[in-house]
Design a protein around this motif. Structure first.
Motif, short mmCIF file in Angstrom:
data_model
loop_
_atom_site.label_atom_id
_atom_site.label_comp_id
_atom_site.label_asym_id
_atom_site.label_seq_id
_atom_site.Cartn_x
_atom_site.Cartn_y
_atom_site.Cartn_z
N LYS A 56 0.91 -1.12 0.12
CA LYS A 56 0.13 0.01 0.30
C LYS A 56 0.75 1.12 0.04
O LYS A 56 0.91 1.93 -0.77
CB LYS A 56 -1.10 -0.44 1.44
N ARG A 57 1.99 1.76 1.06
CA ARG A 57 2.77 2.19 1.06
C ARG A 57 4.27 1.48 1.14
O ARG A 57 4.81 1.36 1.17
CB ARG A 57 2.27 3.34 2.05
N ILE A 58 4.90 2.84 0.56
CA ILE A 58 6.56 3.20 0.95
C ILE A 58 7.09 3.98 2.05
O ILE A 58 6.37 5.21 1.90
CB ILE A 58 7.72 3.03 0.11
N LEU A 59 7.54 3.81 3.44
CA LEU A 59 7.63 4.97 4.06
C LEU A 59 9.26 5.36 3.24
O LEU A 59 10.69 4.32 3.45
CB LEU A 59 7.85 4.20 5.13
N THR A 60 9.76 6.16 3.32
CA THR A 60 11.07 6.91 3.38
C THR A 60 11.19 8.36 3.31
O THR A 60 10.53 8.70 3.75
CB THR A 60 11.23 6.15 1.84
N HIS A 61 12.50 7.96 3.51
CA HIS A 61 13.31 9.40 3.93
C HIS A 61 13.52 10.27 2.87
O HIS A 61 14.00 11.10 2.21
CB HIS A 61 14.69 9.26 5.20
N GLY A 62 14.27 9.63 1.48
CA GLY A 62 14.77 9.77 0.30
C GLY A 62 16.00 9.86 0.40
O GLY A 62 16.90 9.46 -0.54
N GLU B 2 14.00 16.15 -3.17
CA GLU B 2 14.84 15.87 -4.18
C GLU B 2 13.73 14.41 -5.07
O GLU B 2 13.63 14.30 -5.39
CB GLU B 2 15.71 16.64 -4.91
N ARG B 3 14.21 14.12 -4.76
CA ARG B 3 14.43 12.54 -4.32
C ARG B 3 13.10 11.84 -3.66
O ARG B 3 12.77 10.27 -4.81
CB ARG B 3 15.53 11.38 -3.00
N LEU B 4 12.72 12.21 -2.99
CA LEU B 4 11.29 12.06 -2.61
C LEU B 4 10.36 13.01 -4.18
O LEU B 4 8.96 10.90 -4.08
CB LEU B 4 10.74 12.95 -1.11
N GLN B 5 10.40 13.16 -4.30
CA GLN B 5 9.39 14.17 -5.30
C GLN B 5 9.70 13.04 -6.27
O GLN B 5 8.48 13.02 -7.45
CB GLN B 5 10.37 15.44 -5.66
N PRO C 252 6.57 10.01 3.23
CA PRO C 252 7.68 10.15 3.98
C PRO C 252 7.76 10.87 5.49
O PRO C 252 7.13 10.47 5.66
CB PRO C 252 7.57 12.35 3.31
N GLY C 253 8.97 10.32 5.59
CA GLY C 253 9.23 9.94 7.87
C GLY C 253 10.71 9.93 7.89
O GLY C 253 11.60 10.35 6.59
N GLY C 254 11.28 10.67 9.01
CA GLY C 254 12.15 11.60 9.24
C GLY C 254 12.48 12.85 8.95
O GLY C 254 12.87 13.54 8.69
N GLY C 255 12.69 13.81 10.41
CA GLY C 255 12.39 15.05 10.60
C GLY C 255 11.14 15.75 10.21
O GLY C 255 11.38 16.35 9.74
N ILE C 256 10.10 14.95 10.24
CA ILE C 256 9.59 15.17 9.88
C ILE C 256 8.43 16.55 11.24
O ILE C 256 8.07 15.24 12.41
CB ILE C 256 8.70 14.99 8.90
#
Length: 209
Positions: free
Chosen positions: A148-154, A164-167, A181-185
């Protein structure tokens, strides 16, 4: 609506997280090592409480800290924990298995996705260990297997959120699965980040203040 997924350690943080606006809970133990699976008792009480407040719970399935390469015994433990999560009514699992050369461990993931039997499956930040060149193919594989989802910091958690990578990942996913997106949010920066990435959900320990 922006879905703020709060990453909590144990049950104790859940009531305050929900009061402060959490729309989804990722339930972990031991966040110091990046999160591991909670006990069955914690899982039961967390799911019960969150569901009373109409908040879904995603359970971290990870038997230990360290890398994401698991042996057969560890996979057996993870499978048993998934069965517990399902029996206790959790909405989904958060999991990620890699091969020693940092590719998705297809066989392990297929087994665990099978065990989840229709629950939501999220592939966690193990994704950020994949070579950038392998990520497009990995997204296709995860889509095909109903993740369903990928949790990623890019990128590495030691660096700031790589927007930029997340985009680029959002572009590659093309709506077929969510990029979380996760990590530092934090509560302060979540609105700006989600707007720039054009996503409707984000993940963090401090996302609701």
């Amino acid at each position: 609506m922006l879905i703020k997924e709060v990453c909590v350690e144990n049950f104790t943080e859940i009531p305050a997280a929900i009061r402060n606006g959490a729309k989804r809970i990722e339930l972990n133990d031991n966040l110091a090592v990046g999160g591991t699976t909670v006990s069955r008792g914690v899982m039961a009480e967390s799911v019960r409480y969150a569901h009373e407040h109409d908040v879904p719970v995603m359970v971290m399935i990870r038997p230990r800290g360290g890398n994401f390469v698991y042996n057969d015994q560890e996979l057996k433990i993870m499978e048993a924990d998934i069965f517990s999560a399902q029996e206790l009514g959790a909405d989904g699992i958060v999991v990620g298995c890699l091969t020693p050369d940092n590719k998705i461990d297809d066989e392990a993931m297929e087994m665990l996705i099978g065990a989840a039997n229709g629950m939501q499956v999220v592939f966690h930040m193990a994704f950020d260990e994949l070579a950038v060149a392998d990520q497009a193919e990995a997204i296709d594989w995860l889509v095909e297997h109903d993740v369903k989802r990928i949790l990623t910091h890019g990128g590495p958690l030691t660096a700031p959120l790589n927007e930029e990578r997340l985009q680029e990942l959002v572009r590659l996913a093309d709506g077929r699965l969510g990029i979380l997106p996760g990590g530092g949010i934090t509560a302060e920066n979540v609105a700006g980040i989600t707007k720039r990435l054009n996503v409707t959900e984000a993940h963090g320990t401090k996302i609701v203040g």
